[in-house]
Design an enzyme around this catalytic site. Sequence first.
Site, short mmCIF file in Angstrom:
data_model
loop_
_atom_site.label_atom_id
_atom_site.label_comp_id
_atom_site.label_asym_id
_atom_site.label_seq_id
_atom_site.Cartn_x
_atom_site.Cartn_y
_atom_site.Cartn_z
N ASP A 11 0.86 -1.19 0.00
CA ASP A 11 0.00 0.00 0.00
C ASP A 11 0.89 1.24 0.00
O ASP A 11 1.73 1.40 0.89
CB ASP A 11 -0.88 -0.02 1.26
CG ASP A 11 -1.86 1.13 1.30
OD1 ASP A 11 -2.13 1.72 0.23
OD2 ASP A 11 -2.35 1.45 2.40
N ASP A 105 -3.24 2.13 -5.91
CA ASP A 105 -1.96 2.11 -5.19
C ASP A 105 -1.86 0.96 -4.19
O ASP A 105 -1.09 1.01 -3.25
CB ASP A 105 -1.75 3.44 -4.45
CG ASP A 105 -2.59 3.56 -3.20
OD1 ASP A 105 -3.77 3.16 -3.24
OD2 ASP A 105 -2.06 4.04 -2.18
N GLU A 106 -2.62 -0.09 -4.43
CA GLU A 106 -2.69 -1.14 -3.43
C GLU A 106 -2.91 -2.50 -4.10
O GLU A 106 -3.72 -2.61 -5.01
CB GLU A 106 -3.91 -0.82 -2.55
CG GLU A 106 -3.85 -1.31 -1.15
CD GLU A 106 -5.19 -1.02 -0.45
OE1 GLU A 106 -5.68 -1.91 0.21
OE2 GLU A 106 -5.73 0.10 -0.61
#
Length: 389
Positions: A11, A105-106
């Site tokens: 993350d 983003d993860e």
Amino acid sequence: MDETRTILHVDMDAFFASIEQLDRPELRGKPVLVGYDGPRGVVAAASYEARPSGCRSAMPMAVAKRLCPDAVVVSVRMSRYSEVSDKLFKVFDDFSPLVEPLSVDEAFIDVTGSRQLLGDGPTIARNLKRRVRDELRLTASVGIAPNKFLAKLASDLQKPDGLTRIGSENVDAILPPLPVTRLWGVGPVMGERLATLGIRTIGDLRLAPADLLASRLGEEAEHYIRLAHGLDDRPVTPDSQARSISHEHTFGQDMASAEELRSVLVRQVEAVARRVRRGGFKAQRVSLKIRLGDFKTISRSATLAEPTDTTHGLTQSARAIFDAWAADSFRPVRLIGFTAERLSADEPAQLNLFTDPKQPRHQAIDAATDRIVARFGKGAIHRGLAKDE
Ligand SMILES: [Mg+2]
């Protein structure tokens, strides 16, 4: 605890805000709020310098500015974040073919099969963090665990720039003091229901009599008891094996503009359609999820006349469902999500009497769009109507 698997949850730290600080050196070391600076604006990301004042993403911008009057407010540049996101996922791909994206983003990365070549979980995680730092000049927090639930929990424990492992050696120290709402699927409503039984922490849930839990939670009880002990068998599912592909967006404040919702939806359909094509699929069914301010959730689906992977085809179906709902029961929306379902491998097209004569043209447009996006990033091209989320 079964420790056969090694799962990473990666993350990025304050992703949007960190990119702004990267691109604009004058913002480094300063509190930065990313989002629309207007009466209905919401914080999309707060830099770590803004967090000690209590600023958080999804908070109304007006509240965040009151908490942190020195903060610099910058607008969202979704196309730039998508471009960085593409580079990030290219790095992930070098560590394992089993990458399950959760957002820009993860992601979960199952590195079980990579250990022989790339080293143990912590070694892989350190190398991945180093590559993200060197190539993107950004920091990531990584959780390492034998399953998805613990990996996601772990990545959150030492943010920013964290590297945290949860395994049999520490799971019984880490889990019990955490609030029950940290268990997947336990939202605020169920949290309150459990609190009336005196169950506030994961430790409380572990000690609660199984028949009491079964009588209050029904069939789900077993699932939560397993999670409370750190057990979770769910596989990491990359798009190529997915049974469905979806995107969701939660608004910090209920969204009352149907026009704005439509443009968020179109953006979601574009992203899903791209993933459908990248996986080599066609979708036979689409569905829309709409959650209202009171947490009531509405799901509506449509089966397509024939499976498709075109952005045009999926967008038309999604808009038809949305417009039908909005026409007779529009209310402000907390969450909107789009799913392409019943995915099947994209077989050579059969001649079909009912095929839309414009189909080949839509496929050509999508192929060209995908090439441009692959080269220049997602922001390089958009259909009319789509706006940055
Ligand atoms: Mg993040």
